[in-house]
Design a protein around this motif. Structure first.
Motif, PDB file in Angstrom:
ATOM      1  N   ASP A  45       0.821  -1.216   0.000  1.00  0.00           N
ATOM      2  CA  ASP A  45       0.000   0.000   0.000  1.00  0.00           C
ATOM      3  C   ASP A  45       0.854   1.265   0.000  1.00  0.00           C
ATOM      4  OD1 ASP A  45      -2.304  -1.596   0.089  1.00  0.00           O
ATOM      5  OD2 ASP A  45      -2.269  -1.660   2.289  1.00  0.00           O
ATOM      6  N   THR A 202      -2.767  -7.937   9.482  1.00  0.00           N
ATOM      7  CA  THR A 202      -2.984  -6.780   8.611  1.00  0.00           C
ATOM      8  C   THR A 202      -1.713  -5.957   8.531  1.00  0.00           C
ATOM      9  OG1 THR A 202      -5.338  -6.691   9.167  1.00  0.00           O
ATOM     10  CG2 THR A 202      -4.362  -4.709   8.219  1.00  0.00           C
ATOM     11  N   GLU A 205      -3.099  -1.654   4.943  1.00  0.00           N
ATOM     12  CA  GLU A 205      -4.543  -1.859   4.877  1.00  0.00           C
ATOM     13  C   GLU A 205      -4.894  -3.210   4.253  1.00  0.00           C
ATOM     14  OE1 GLU A 205      -6.178   1.397   2.765  1.00  0.00           O
ATOM     15  OE2 GLU A 205      -5.597   2.921   4.245  1.00  0.00           O
ATOM     16  N   THR A 206      -3.892  -4.072   4.080  1.00  0.00           N
ATOM     17  CA  THR A 206      -4.094  -5.356   3.419  1.00  0.00           C
ATOM     18  C   THR A 206      -3.873  -6.499   4.400  1.00  0.00           C
ATOM     19  OG1 THR A 206      -3.295  -4.405   1.335  1.00  0.00           O
ATOM     20  CG2 THR A 206      -3.409  -6.792   1.465  1.00  0.00           C
ATOM     21  N   GLU A 207      -4.737  -7.500   4.319  1.00  0.00           N
ATOM     22  CA  GLU A 207      -4.610  -8.661   5.206  1.00  0.00           C
ATOM     23  C   GLU A 207      -3.800  -9.752   4.503  1.00  0.00           C
ATOM     24  OE1 GLU A 207      -7.462 -11.153   8.289  1.00  0.00           O
ATOM     25  OE2 GLU A 207      -8.298 -10.436   6.388  1.00  0.00           O
TER      26      GLU A 207
END
Length: 268
Positions: A45, A202, A205-207
């Motif tokens: 991100d 996480t 903002e990405t898991e």
């Protein structure tokens, strides 16, 4: 009786063979988003993270990501407090209810000044009309008022927006009130992300979910649906294995019961 015993032994043997030879599926990803080692960089991100370490913990393998972030730090100088600047002490002086500036007044080291002057006593003298320094010259001692003996302290004034060098950094005056002055500067802080094996985490903002192909490599995948499908497959495998184990146990118990029944004496 012999036929039933043979049948249950056959069932138990088959279930036992299936249980022993079955291979449990493992979590793994053919195309992970990242496959990294220690000191490698991960871009998520728009943010950069460094792999700070890969190690084995109590519950399995673990990885650590670190990110250096620029943050604004601040320090408050209370009115009449002292700070150290340029290896000297300064007193913060703020006057007025709505001040537009504050003044740093040098705190003189009177003891050091007196020790350097061979003609002066090392301590000041208190009199009813004030404080004096005893200075002896040509065998004659004179009392000199401290305001005349000691040099005038240096003063430095600063307004909002002014900058100065403080504690090996450049700080900017951000706010001045009647009670305090606030200085700010840019600093860095280290953000840490701890990653456990096969545990969703996480990043930004990405898991992601992590697997460890070996002791020095960490794979990160954002395919959470694929991970959950593999977990469900493992759960189903465990259920089948448990079922086969129960079949083996029940079959052997049945054999024992049949054999025991065969040796029960008849009443006739």
């Amino acid at each position: 009786m012999a036929v039933y015993v043979a049948l249950f032994v056959l069932i138990a043997g088959g279930a036992g063979v299936l249980t022993a030879t079955a291979e449990s599926p493992e979590i793994g990803f053919e195309n992970p988003d990242f496959e990294v080692s220690e000191n490698d960089t991960v871009e998520v991100d728009g943010e950069s993270y460094t792999v700070a370490g890969i190690s084995e913990g109590e519950d399995g393998m673990m990885g650590t990501l670190e990110q250096e972030e620029t943050v604004e730090r601040s320090e408050t100088w209370e009115n009449e407090s002292t700070i150290e600047l340029d290896d000297r002490e300064w007193r913060v002086e703020i006057t007025g209810d709505e001040p537009s500036e504050f003044t740093l007044v040098e705190v003189l080291d009177r003891e050091a000044i007196l020790e350097e002057d061979d003609s002066a006593d090392n301590e000041t003298i208190e009199r009813d009309d004030g404080e004096y320094v005893a200075v002896t010259e040509d065998n004659e001692t004179t009392l000199v008022p401290v305001d005349e003996y000691f040099p005038a302290p240096e003063e430095q004034s600063y307004a909002t927006g002014d900058s100065l060098e403080y504690d090996d950094r450049t700080v900017t005056v951000d706010e001045i009130t009647a009670d305090q002055a606030v200085v700010v500067w840019e600093g860095t802080q280290t953000n840490t992300v701890e990653i456990e094996e096969e545990t969703p985490v996480t990043i930004g903002e990405t898991e992601f979910v992590a697997t460890f192909p070996d002791d020095s490599t960490m794979a990160l995948s954002s395919d959470i649906e694929g991970y959950e499908a593999q977990v469900a497959e493992i759960d189903q495998f465990d259920q089948y294995t448990d079922g086969l184990t129960r079949v083996v146990v029940l079959a052997f118990l049945s054999v024992l019961l049949l054999l025991a029944a065969a040796f029960v004496p008849t009443r006739y």
